[in-house]
Design a protein around this motif. Structure first.
Motif, mmCIF file in Angstrom:
data_model
loop_
_atom_site.group_PDB
_atom_site.id
_atom_site.type_symbol
_atom_site.label_atom_id
_atom_site.label_comp_id
_atom_site.label_asym_id
_atom_site.label_seq_id
_atom_site.Cartn_x
_atom_site.Cartn_y
_atom_site.Cartn_z
ATOM 1 N N ALA A 198 103.524 82.830 47.085
ATOM 2 C CA ALA A 198 102.624 81.969 46.324
ATOM 3 C C ALA A 198 102.548 80.581 46.934
ATOM 4 N N LEU A 199 103.694 80.068 47.409
ATOM 5 C CA LEU A 199 103.713 78.747 48.035
ATOM 6 C C LEU A 199 102.870 78.727 49.309
ATOM 7 N N GLU A 200 102.984 79.749 50.152
ATOM 8 C CA GLU A 200 102.202 79.803 51.390
ATOM 9 C C GLU A 200 100.713 79.950 51.095
ATOM 10 N N ARG A 201 100.369 80.757 50.072
ATOM 11 C CA ARG A 201 98.956 80.892 49.719
ATOM 12 C C ARG A 201 98.388 79.572 49.214
ATOM 13 N N GLU A 202 99.203 78.815 48.490
ATOM 14 C CA GLU A 202 98.769 77.512 47.986
ATOM 15 C C GLU A 202 98.501 76.552 49.145
ATOM 16 N N ILE A 203 99.441 76.514 50.109
ATOM 17 C CA ILE A 203 99.255 75.630 51.280
ATOM 18 C C ILE A 203 98.033 76.061 52.081
ATOM 19 N N GLU A 204 97.901 77.365 52.287
ATOM 20 C CA GLU A 204 96.787 77.875 53.088
ATOM 21 C C GLU A 204 95.456 77.612 52.400
ATOM 22 N N SER A 205 95.421 77.676 51.057
ATOM 23 C CA SER A 205 94.189 77.399 50.323
ATOM 24 C C SER A 205 93.766 75.944 50.482
ATOM 25 N N ILE A 206 94.743 75.030 50.361
ATOM 26 C CA ILE A 206 94.429 73.608 50.543
ATOM 27 C C ILE A 206 93.974 73.342 51.971
ATOM 28 N N ALA A 207 94.666 73.958 52.928
ATOM 29 C CA ALA A 207 94.282 73.774 54.330
ATOM 30 C C ALA A 207 92.872 74.299 54.574
ATOM 31 N N GLY A 208 92.518 75.444 54.004
ATOM 32 C CA GLY A 208 91.179 75.992 54.186
ATOM 33 C C GLY A 208 90.117 75.103 53.586
ATOM 34 N N THR A 209 90.408 74.527 52.395
ATOM 35 C CA THR A 209 89.439 73.627 51.763
ATOM 36 C C THR A 209 89.195 72.398 52.629
ATOM 37 N N LEU A 210 90.260 71.777 53.123
ATOM 38 C CA LEU A 210 90.122 70.602 53.990
ATOM 39 C C LEU A 210 89.429 70.971 55.292
ATOM 40 N N HIS A 211 89.823 72.102 55.853
ATOM 41 C CA HIS A 211 89.256 72.544 57.125
ATOM 42 C C HIS A 211 87.744 72.711 57.025
ATOM 43 N N ASP A 212 87.283 73.406 55.976
ATOM 44 C CA ASP A 212 85.857 73.689 55.834
ATOM 45 C C ASP A 212 85.046 72.435 55.523
ATOM 46 N N SER A 213 85.657 71.477 54.826
ATOM 47 C CA SER A 213 84.920 70.257 54.486
ATOM 48 C C SER A 213 84.952 69.215 55.591
ATOM 49 N N LEU A 214 85.919 69.310 56.517
ATOM 50 C CA LEU A 214 86.060 68.282 57.555
ATOM 51 C C LEU A 214 85.325 68.617 58.834
ATOM 52 N N GLU A 215 85.254 69.895 59.218
ATOM 53 C CA GLU A 215 84.672 70.237 60.522
ATOM 54 C C GLU A 215 83.272 69.679 60.757
ATOM 55 N N PRO A 216 82.361 69.717 59.753
ATOM 56 C CA PRO A 216 81.016 69.175 60.014
ATOM 57 C C PRO A 216 81.006 67.678 60.273
ATOM 58 N N MET A 217 82.051 66.931 59.840
ATOM 59 C CA MET A 217 82.062 65.473 59.991
ATOM 60 C C MET A 217 82.901 65.003 61.173
ATOM 61 N N TRP A 273 88.412 71.086 68.724
ATOM 62 C CA TRP A 273 88.398 69.622 68.596
ATOM 63 C C TRP A 273 89.820 69.088 68.460
ATOM 64 N N GLY A 274 90.630 69.829 67.706
ATOM 65 C CA GLY A 274 92.014 69.422 67.493
ATOM 66 C C GLY A 274 92.693 70.354 66.498
ATOM 67 N N TYR A 275 93.660 69.806 65.802
ATOM 68 C CA TYR A 275 94.464 70.617 64.892
ATOM 69 C C TYR A 275 94.690 69.887 63.573
ATOM 70 N N LEU A 276 94.728 70.656 62.519
ATOM 71 C CA LEU A 276 95.020 70.147 61.176
ATOM 72 C C LEU A 276 96.321 70.778 60.700
ATOM 73 N N GLN A 277 97.233 69.935 60.229
ATOM 74 C CA GLN A 277 98.502 70.411 59.662
ATOM 75 C C GLN A 277 98.598 69.981 58.207
ATOM 76 N N ILE A 278 98.862 70.957 57.356
ATOM 77 C CA ILE A 278 99.116 70.700 55.933
ATOM 78 C C ILE A 278 100.538 71.162 55.648
ATOM 79 N N GLY A 279 101.342 70.306 55.086
ATOM 80 C CA GLY A 279 102.720 70.661 54.751
ATOM 81 C C GLY A 279 103.092 70.205 53.358
ATOM 82 N N ARG A 280 104.149 70.727 52.873
ATOM 83 C CA ARG A 280 104.631 70.311 51.562
ATOM 84 C C ARG A 280 106.146 70.369 51.548
ATOM 85 N N THR A 281 106.724 69.572 50.668
ATOM 86 C CA THR A 281 108.176 69.579 50.530
ATOM 87 C C THR A 281 108.633 70.829 49.786
#
Length: 463
Positions: free
Chosen positions: A47-66, A178-186
């Motif tokens: 569940a923790l990995e799915r949560e991180i991956e979901s946030i990363a996907g949301t940021l990824h999809d909203s950032l690439e066009p900009m 273009w580069g890399y996006l890292q999402i992490g959590r404690t």
């Protein structure tokens, strides 16, 4: 000594049984606890990995066009991510509420974000990122351990510029990204919860095992109790059988020895003594036959040999057979039968022995001028046989034991009348074999009533 040895044997057997039960249940509980802990850990981690991956996907999809195409995107990144600190520039780590939500991550104490260019150089990062090397590790999943601090789990995904349009790709193509996006959590809350589960298992499992040990001792005692009672009954039966066999055998041997000592002038005394020997021999033979019958009745035999038996004829024959014995004892023996015949499924010889034992027992324990009444009735497809006498009765405290082998309410009287103490035990065994019930009601000084219930095959016009 024998009692002490048998008690020690059963105590050791109970202890072994309790230990085996505790070991098996302890192993099952321990394995169940381990499996449960592992399942909870895997479920929470997934569940923790799915949560991180979901946030990363949301940021990824909203950032690439900009994303800017320039190799020096510091100014554009600062406009897109006002909440992030730029590499090699001063950082304000107290953003406004609006700035926090421009990232799409509102929980700054739990999550952090890092951006790298295609060469793996750090461009921007969250102020709360853990202390870690600034170089990029492009592995999709990483778990970091901060010295004397919490652990972190992070996800790395590839960012493509607007010209490439490979949105959501997780593959590392350095020449095209273009580069890399890292999402992490404690993992502080995750580790704290895991530690609580461990402590629960560490404290709860020994307590549970202790309860298992205590309950296993109690359950082993319950399991051994019928065996111990059966062993005691077998010992008592052996002692009683030996006593019953020894008495007529001793009398028989004494009579033989006395006969051998007779002189030629005493030949007239031989016939009476031979009659005594014959009587004792018949008593031994009857006792052995009763014991063999009891053994055969208690064996798990098939009911395939059962046939329809007419209870009317059976009781009529028995009443006629025992009239002579009743007349000798000055007892009035009567019977009452229904107008229609009643049939039950069973072995006629055994049913004959059952009712005969009850009638014989009633006559022998009824004083002169008493009455023994045998009745046959039917009710709700059940055949009911009652044998009622006006004898001395059975004390209430003795009634639960009268169906035991060799048990006598009045031992001296039974031996005087020739009883072996097995009649009622045989009657109970026959009733059980035919899946019926046998009960007794008795009042001291007024008599006894024995009642038999059988499932009836035919009962037409019963009274």
């Amino acid at each position: 000594m024998k009692t002490s040895i048998s008690q020690q044997l059963f105590r050791r057997s109970r202890l072994r049984l309790a230990l085996w039960y505790a070991l098996v249940m302890g192993g099952i509980l321990s394995l169940s606890g381990l499996v449960m802990y592992r399942a909870l850990f895997q479920a929470r981690w997934g569940a923790l990995e799915r949560e991180i991956e979901s946030i990363a996907g949301t940021l990824h999809d909203s950032l690439e066009p900009m994303l800017p195409a320039s190799a020096t995107p510091a100014t554009v990144l600062q406009q897109i991510f006002p909440d992030l600190c730029l590499a090699n520039q001063p950082c304000d780590d107290s953003p406004t509420l609006i700035e926090r939500h421009t990232m799409g991550v509102s929980d700054r104490t739990t999550y952090y974000v890092r951006l790298f260019d295609r060469r793996g150089q750090l461009l921007a990062f969250s102020p709360n990122q853990p202390q870690q090397p600034q170089d990029l590790n492009p592995a999709p999943w990483q778990t970091l351990q901060v010295e004397n601090g919490p652990r972190y789990h992070q996800f790395t995904t590839v960012l493509h510029g607007a010209a490439h349009g490979h949105s959501g790709s997780n593959e590392v193509h350095t020449h095209a990204s273009w580069g890399y996006l890292q999402i992490g959590r404690t993992l502080a809350d995750f580790d704290a919860e895991t530690q609580r589960i461990r402590w629960t298992l560490a404290l709860g499992l020994p307590l549970t095992l202790g309860l298992v040990v205590v309950s296993s001792w109690g359950l082993s005692g319950v399991a051994m109790q019928p065996i111990y009672r059966s062993y005691q009954q077998q010992q008592q039966f052996t002692a009683n059988a030996a006593h019953e066999l020894r008495s007529p055998l001793a009398s028989l041997l004494a009579t033989v020895e006395a006969t051998l000592r007779l002189s030629p002038a005493q030949l007239q005394e031989i016939p009476p003594r031979l009659q005594t020997i014959e009587r004792q021999g018949r008593r031994l033979s009857q006792l052995i036959a009763d014991l063999l019958l009891l053994t055969s009745l208690e064996q798990a035999a098939s009911a395939s040999s059962f046939k329809p038996c007419c209870l009317n004829d059976l009781i009529t024959d028995l009443t006629e057979e025992y009239q002579e014995l009743a007349m000798t004892a000055n007892v009035d023996l009567t019977c009452q039968l229904p107008s229609d015949e009643l049939y039950v499924s069973g072995q006629e010889s055994q049913l004959y022995r059952l009712v005969a034992n009850l009638i014989d027992n009633a006559i022998r324990h009824t004083p002169a001028y008493g009455v023994v009444a045998v009745d046959l009735t039917a009710s709700d497809r059940t055949a009911i046989i009652t044998v009622k006498d006006t004898g001395t009765g059975i004390p209430k405290t003795e009634q639960p034991r009268i169906f035991e082998r060799f048990y006598r309410v009045d031992g001296g009287r039974d031996r005087k009348t020739g009883g072996t103490g097995l009649g009622l035990a045989i009657a109970q065994a026959i009733v059980s074999r035919h899946r019926g019930t046998l009960t007794v009601e008795s009042v001291m000084g007024q008599g006894s009533l024995f009642t038999i219930h059988f499932s009836c095959l035919a009962a037409h016009g019963a009274h």
